[in-house]
Design a protein around this motif. Structure first.
Motif, PDB file in Angstrom:
ATOM      1  N   GLY A 194     -59.292 -53.452  59.881  1.00 17.60           N
ATOM      2  CA  GLY A 194     -60.198 -52.379  59.489  1.00 17.60           C
ATOM      3  C   GLY A 194     -59.646 -51.004  59.817  1.00 17.60           C
ATOM      4  O   GLY A 194     -59.664 -50.094  58.971  1.00 17.60           O
TER       5      GLY A 194
ATOM      6  N   SER B 199     -56.432 -50.235  57.642  1.00 12.51           N
ATOM      7  CA  SER B 199     -56.775 -50.013  56.230  1.00 12.51           C
ATOM      8  C   SER B 199     -57.476 -48.681  56.043  1.00 12.51           C
ATOM      9  O   SER B 199     -57.174 -47.930  55.100  1.00 12.51           O
ATOM     10  CB  SER B 199     -57.675 -51.149  55.730  1.00 12.51           C
ATOM     11  N   ALA B 200     -58.406 -48.371  56.944  1.00 14.21           N
ATOM     12  CA  ALA B 200     -59.154 -47.110  56.829  1.00 14.21           C
ATOM     13  C   ALA B 200     -58.225 -45.915  56.971  1.00 14.21           C
ATOM     14  O   ALA B 200     -58.269 -44.967  56.165  1.00 14.21           O
ATOM     15  CB  ALA B 200     -60.261 -47.064  57.878  1.00 14.21           C
TER      16      ALA B 200
ATOM     17  N   ILE C 113     -65.635 -43.612  58.116  1.00 17.90           N
ATOM     18  CA  ILE C 113     -65.192 -44.918  57.630  1.00 17.90           C
ATOM     19  C   ILE C 113     -65.020 -45.916  58.768  1.00 17.90           C
ATOM     20  O   ILE C 113     -65.364 -47.099  58.636  1.00 17.90           O
ATOM     21  CB  ILE C 113     -63.875 -44.773  56.836  1.00 17.90           C
ATOM     22  N   ILE C 114     -64.509 -45.425  59.902  1.00 16.70           N
ATOM     23  CA  ILE C 114     -64.197 -46.350  60.991  1.00 16.70           C
ATOM     24  C   ILE C 114     -65.412 -46.665  61.860  1.00 16.70           C
ATOM     25  O   ILE C 114     -65.324 -47.572  62.697  1.00 16.70           O
ATOM     26  CB  ILE C 114     -63.079 -45.786  61.891  1.00 16.70           C
TER      27      ILE C 114
ATOM     28  N   VAL D 137     -66.610 -55.838  55.951  1.00 17.59           N
ATOM     29  CA  VAL D 137     -66.316 -54.398  56.001  1.00 17.59           C
ATOM     30  C   VAL D 137     -64.833 -54.156  55.748  1.00 17.59           C
ATOM     31  O   VAL D 137     -64.458 -53.222  55.014  1.00 17.59           O
ATOM     32  CB  VAL D 137     -66.757 -53.814  57.352  1.00 17.59           C
ATOM     33  N   ASP D 138     -63.985 -54.986  56.326  1.00 13.46           N
ATOM     34  CA  ASP D 138     -62.542 -54.863  56.087  1.00 13.46           C
ATOM     35  C   ASP D 138     -62.209 -55.037  54.606  1.00 13.46           C
ATOM     36  O   ASP D 138     -61.410 -54.277  54.044  1.00 13.46           O
ATOM     37  CB  ASP D 138     -61.784 -55.913  56.904  1.00 13.46           C
TER      38      ASP D 138
ATOM     39  N   ILE E 184     -63.238 -51.913  52.638  1.00 16.56           N
ATOM     40  CA  ILE E 184     -62.314 -50.794  52.839  1.00 16.56           C
ATOM     41  C   ILE E 184     -61.027 -51.016  52.046  1.00 16.56           C
ATOM     42  O   ILE E 184     -60.511 -50.089  51.402  1.00 16.56           O
ATOM     43  CB  ILE E 184     -62.003 -50.625  54.339  1.00 16.56           C
TER      44      ILE E 184
ATOM     45  N   THR F 224     -59.612 -48.811  48.910  1.00 10.53           N
ATOM     46  CA  THR F 224     -58.259 -48.262  48.940  1.00 10.53           C
ATOM     47  C   THR F 224     -57.525 -48.541  47.638  1.00 10.53           C
ATOM     48  O   THR F 224     -56.863 -47.656  47.080  1.00 10.53           O
ATOM     49  CB  THR F 224     -57.470 -48.868  50.120  1.00 10.53           C
TER      50      THR F 224
END
Length: 216
Positions: free
Chosen positions: A135, A138-139, A164-165, A198-199, A202, A206
């Protein structure tokens, strides 16, 4: 896949040749953990141990992943004609995840030596750590790609990255605390699934946003 592997190797070679960023990150990591050790005199509760670990990992990940696209400034037009956007962003995501995972392992090792190690259920703790690294990496990779096209990159990294995080950080800290408190995987599988979701969101964002950013 061959292009993606070559792009990952390229990032590895660039970081290996420019050893100053890696040395700076390791020095920052060691000094931060040592400062926490001196502040708490080597003794912390499980709650403080957990929070400090994720805070240190968070700020280290910002410094580590922020350079993801900034160092590509001179090669931007070259990669535009050489590779497709999804190949570039996938290579960046994979490399950022591996890079941050190595940092997390080193951080955990140093952290355990100086501040103790309350972890009992290693497999579940490491699973949560891996999901958290996915997470965070990626964020910050997505935010780095967006900030790369702006003038105030450091400000954009902070403004765009923080919202985002937040869900990744909340879920990772919560899961980690429960694991340290004796919970097994079956008892927190709902939270783990949420963190994984959530991962995925994100990463999907992306892939959707990066082609527009790259073409601009």
């Amino acid at each position: 896949m061959q292009r993606i592997i070559q792009l990952i190797k390229k990032d590895l070679v660039v970081d290996w040749r420019q050893q100053n960023p890696i040395s700076g990150i390791l020095l920052y990591l060691a000094s931060t953990i040592f400062a926490a050790y001196m502040a708490f005199s080597g003794f912390v509760s499980v709650e403080v141990w957990n929070i400090l670990f994720w805070i240190i990992l968070l700020f280290t990940s910002i410094n580590a992943i922020a350079k993801s696209f900034i160092q590509e400034e001179r090669r931007a037009h070259y990669y535009f004609f050489l590779c497709k956007p999804h190949e570039i962003i996938l290579a960046k995501l994979i490399y950022s995840f591996l890079y941050l995972t190595c940092i997390a392992v080193i951080s955990f090792f140093i952290y355990s030596i100086l501040l103790g190690n309350p972890v009992i259920n290693y497999p579940t703790f490491l699973l949560n750590l891996v999901l958290g690294c996915i997470g965070l990496s990626s964020a910050f990779t997505m935010v780095s790609a967006i900030a790369f096209r702006t003038n105030n990159r450091s400000i954009m990294m902070a403004v765009l990255g923080f919202p985002i995080i937040i869900p990744v950080l909340i879920l990772s800290i919560s899961n980690s605390y429960k694991i340290l408190d004796g919970f097994i995987l079956m008892q927190i599988q709902g939270n783990m699934a949420t963190l994984f979701s959530v991962d995925v969101i994100i990463i999907a964002l992306t892939f959707v946003l990066f082609p527009f950013t790259w073409k601009s």
